[in-house]
Design an enzyme around this catalytic site. Structure first.
Site, mmCIF file in Angstrom:
data_model
loop_
_atom_site.group_PDB
_atom_site.id
_atom_site.type_symbol
_atom_site.label_atom_id
_atom_site.label_comp_id
_atom_site.label_asym_id
_atom_site.label_seq_id
_atom_site.Cartn_x
_atom_site.Cartn_y
_atom_site.Cartn_z
ATOM 1 N N VAL A 109 0.820 -1.210 0.000
ATOM 2 C CA VAL A 109 0.000 0.000 0.000
ATOM 3 C C VAL A 109 0.860 1.269 0.000
ATOM 4 O O VAL A 109 2.043 1.235 0.313
ATOM 5 C CB VAL A 109 -0.971 0.020 1.206
ATOM 6 C CG1 VAL A 109 -1.905 -1.161 1.133
ATOM 7 C CG2 VAL A 109 -0.200 -0.006 2.527
ATOM 8 N N GLU A 110 0.241 2.384 -0.334
ATOM 9 C CA GLU A 110 0.877 3.701 -0.438
ATOM 10 C C GLU A 110 2.106 3.667 -1.340
ATOM 11 O O GLU A 110 3.134 4.275 -1.049
ATOM 12 C CB GLU A 110 1.220 4.263 0.950
ATOM 13 C CG GLU A 110 -0.014 4.641 1.753
ATOM 14 C CD GLU A 110 0.297 5.462 2.982
ATOM 15 O OE1 GLU A 110 1.473 5.826 3.180
ATOM 16 O OE2 GLU A 110 -0.632 5.751 3.748
ATOM 17 N N GLY A 111 2.006 2.934 -2.430
ATOM 18 C CA GLY A 111 3.110 2.803 -3.374
ATOM 19 C C GLY A 111 3.838 1.502 -3.157
ATOM 20 O O GLY A 111 4.555 1.344 -2.169
#
Length: 806
Positions: A501-503
């Site tokens: 998540v988040e990249g």
């Protein structure tokens, strides 16, 4: 002899000029002097005249900017302008997002240690400390992770109510809107403590305080939007989510297919309302299934030109109540048995008025930049805190388990194989926590550290994976059998979520840490790119000339400094440290210079194709990351007033990070063409690699920190929830550890006694009874051994269930 002396003087002067990046006119004077010395000892008039003519041509060309541009830089400008790859608006906005911080010093090859030491230590306010000791502690007591993950597959209603009432969702909301307005350091501490109890609860708390409606409203919302929504978000009356990811646009979120068209429609009894007709499909949206307020990213079009001449307006963000007709939300994904609320949502022919766009009409088309700016800061807080929490809990629990658990009559932590893994757990946890706290300080200082936040997100979640894997290996059966007793099983299951998540980490490493870092942090690359793409050709040529020759001087200086530091092992560098940090700061300076030069070599070798050479950019990202973490480790030790007991942790963290950085740079060099490899390798590593990994003796000292109660162990694992109730596994371990240590010499005497009385084997009560009778142990000592055995048995027990429960 005179010739040797002359050439020695020439080389010394040239090296001095290069090392200190002195201006070009000084180079000219120095070369003129050197040439005069050389020609004075030359008998050939023709050679003397030719030498001075060549020197005059070169000197005039380089020192007269108009002539230099005409003969050199303008020609290169045309070539660069032709081969420079085009950059989309979204790429440019992503590169421009956030700010740069201390990582730029590392790219420069000259860390500013005085500026580094001036960064204030992390401190929580009295209000933040009271919140951690009060509501956060109470929330942790309420949480039962087995009940959450196995029985309910959700937080309990009481927990949801407590989180909302205590304003956990409003940690970033300013006080004027009813929020807590906590620092980044405090937000990180809150998430870290909750995560040591329940990943599900930590994710539930951290998402509303990270990239989402609240932060977007604070930064970009209209006054009316802030006044309406921020108090409701702070009080938990609204549960927010933010929908960015689509089935066909994950890491490439800039290409989202979700669309909106500017139009006029009747809405809620009003005629001819200017608004947007939307259609979208999103997935992986945390808090989505229970959200009441949906933040939505979509591409906006204006075919009727109701807003202006532009048809493709760009990515836009809006806030939509989930009760709006056409919104479909509520179903859940099931991410690896970690049951935080996460699911898809979609909409078709959903009409929203224009004032639902975050920031109103003035902000249409600015959504991508808004998202990137917010992500630059948010990524620095939540996931690093979650990763460090898992590592601290692993260190505390697994270290205690390794001392309590015995095999072959020896605590398993004393076996070198286990000790090696414990050393990694302790050492990694120390520099991970240093990186977490250090980066949160940047956010509190007003930075939006895009590159630094990507470093800690990537490296801390990756090292969490390694720490938890080591903990799982040590705990064996107690780690793999799920149940209320198991402290690390759910962490192990949930590791890929943090990685993704988040990249996703693979892309964070190659595209952000180095891809964005090379352009934002390098002192000249961005200037060269901007000059080449300048619409004003004449101005662009002047800017390019200045940046190009500055870049050349930068490279020459780094070559001179690299050779000097390589030959001297950086022992002559001045750094403002005393004590054990000193040598590591020197080596970090040496490797920072090496990183800067290898980066320039990579740009020279690969040119514009470096963007696609992700193996190379990934390795350079690793080198930069480890240098950053080594600096954070030094900063932590210095801010803690250099406790002698923590010196082994400092040494392990720095030696590991610096070794990894140097090793990675050497691998990059090995992949260069032979001539480039020979030149830059010889300059930077004339004596070979200097930085060894942590040696076995150091690993032993670091592992020992986890095997017994101490102030160092408490500092290393500070900030996690430690229950005092022996009915909980970590509480049992805490109670058992000092008793088991106290019983160890008594057990040794007992084992010697039993060796001579084999019929007592396997019957502890009989052993103790006979040992007391024989005077081997006193009655009090017998009770200590019995209590240690009881607690050890309780700690190593695993859960079992009736068939119907499984």
């Amino acid at each position: 002899m005179a010739t040797i002396l002359i050439w020695t003087i020439i080389v010394a002067v040239a090296w001095t000029l290069a090392y200190f990046r002195l201006p070009l006119w000084l180079w000219t004077l120095a070369i003129a002097g050197a040439l005069g010395l050389c020609t004075a000892h030359c008998g050939s008039t023709v050679f003397i005249i030719a030498a001075w003519v060549i020197f005059a041509v070169i000197a005039l060309t380089l020192n007269l900017p108009p002539l230099r541009r005409m003969l050199v830089s303008n020609r290169l400008f045309s070539v660069f302008r032709r081969i420079m790859p085009s950059m989309s608006t979204t790429e440019r906005e992503a590169l421009d997002a956030g700010t740069i911080w201390w990582e730029a010093d590392l790219f420069n090859g000259r860390p500013d240690w005085k500026k580094f030491l001036a960064i204030p230590p992390s401190r929580l306010s009295d209000e933040e400390r009271a919140f951690l000791d009060g509501p956060v502690e109470e929330l942790c007591r309420m949480l039962n992770d087995w009940d959450i993950t196995h029985t309910r597959r959700d937080l309990s209603p009481e927990t949801w109510r407590f989180i909302k009432e205590q304003r956990f969702f409003g940690m970033i909301v300013p006080k004027e809107y009813g929020g807590l307005d906590f620092s980044a350091q405090a937000q990180s501490a809150v998430v870290m403590k909750i995560a040591s109890r329940s990943t599900t609860a930590a994710v539930t708390v951290m998402v509303p305080n990270s990239l989402g409606p609240a932060e977007l409203l604070i930064r970009y919302g209209t006054d009316a939007q802030r006044k309406h929504y921020l108090p409701r978000l702070a009080r938990g009356e609204e549960v927010p989510c933010f929908a960015l990811t689509s089935p066909d646009a994950g890491s490439d979120a800039s290409s989202i297919p979700d669309r909106g068209f500017v139009c006029r429609m009747d809405f809620q009894g009003q005629k001819d309302v200017l608004g947007i007709r939307l259609a979208w499909e999103k997935r992986y949206i945390t808090l989505g299934p229970v959200a009441t307020l949906l933040g939505l990213a979509f591409r906006l079009f204006d075919p009727q030109h109701l807003l202006g001449d532009k048809e493709d307006i760009g990515i836009t963000l809006a806030l939509i109540p989930t009760t709006t007709p056409g919104v479909n939300i509520g179903t859940r994904h099931h991410p690896l048995d970690i049951p935080f609320q996460n699911g898809p949502n979609w909409g078709k022919d959903v009409f929203i008025p224009m004032d639902w766009v975050i920031g109103g009409t003035e902000r249409v088309g600015q959504g991508w930049r808004m998202l990137m700016d917010c992500l630059a800061a948010g990524r620095a807080i939540s996931l690093p805190a979650l990763a460090v929490s898992a590592s601290k809990l692993s260190a505390r629990a697994t270290g205690a388990y390794a001392r309590i658990r015995k095999q072959f009559r020896v605590p398993i932590g004393q076996f070198e194989g286990v000790e090696e893994a414990l050393g990694r757990i302790a050492g990694y946890t120390y520099f991970m926590d240093a990186g977490r706290s250090f980066t949160a300080r940047a956010v509190d200082a007003g930075e939006q550290p895009a590159v630094a936040s990507a470093i800690v997100k990537y490296q801390l979640t990756e090292h969490m994976r390694r720490v938890v894997n080591d903990a799982m290996d040590i705990q064996g059966g107690t780690g793999i059998c799920l149940g209320p007793q198991n402290l690390i099983g759910r962490m192990y299951q949930g590791i890929p979520i943090s990685i993704t998540v988040e990249g996703a980490n693979i892309l964070t490493r190659t595209l952000i840490v180095y891809g964005q870092g090379a352009i934002r942090c390098h002192p000249y690359v961005r200037k060269e790119m901007e000059a080449v793409t300048d619409a004003d050709i004449a101005r662009g040529q002047r800017r390019f000339d200045s940046a190009l020759f500055g870049h050349i001087g930068f490279i020459i200086s780094n070559m001179a400094r690299g050779l000097w530091m390589g030959l001297t092992a950086a022992c002559c560098i001045r750094v403002p440290f005393d004590g054990p940090s000193r040598r590591y700061a020197k080596q970090l300076t040496r490797l920072s210079n090496a990183f800067a030069l290898v980066s320039d070599a990579a740009m020279l070798v690969y040119g514009a194709s470096l963007k696609r050479r992700e193996k190379v950019s990934g390795r350079l990202a690793d080198a930069l990351s480890f240098l950053y973490l080594a600096g954070a480790t030094i900063k932590r030790f210095e801010d803690d007033a250099r406790p002698r007991e923590d010196e082994a942790l400092l040494r392990f963290g720095c030696e590991y990070c610096l070794h990894q950085a140097e090793k990675t740079l050497v691998v990059v060099l090995k992949n260069f063409p032979p001539l480039v490899r020979w030149l830059f390798g010889g300059l930077l590593f004339p004596l070979g690699r200097l930085q060894l990994p942590p040696l076995d003796r150091l690993g032993h000292d670091v592992a020992a920190v986890l095997l017994a109660p101490s102030a160092t162990r408490d500092r290393l694992t500070a900030g996690i929830y430690i229950p005092k109730d022996e009915g909980e596994q970590l509480g049992r371990m805490e109670a058992a550890l000092p008793v088991v240590i106290a019983a160890a010499p008594l057990e040794k005497k007992l084992h010697g006694f039993v060796e001579n009385h084999p019929l007592l084997h396997g019957d502890l009560d009989a052993q103790l009874r006979e040992a007391v009778r024989a005077g081997v142990l006193s009655a009090l000592e017998s009770d200590t051994v019995r209590e240690a055995a009881r607690l050890r048995r309780a700690v190593v027990r695993v859960d079992d269930f009736p068939p119907h429960a499984i």
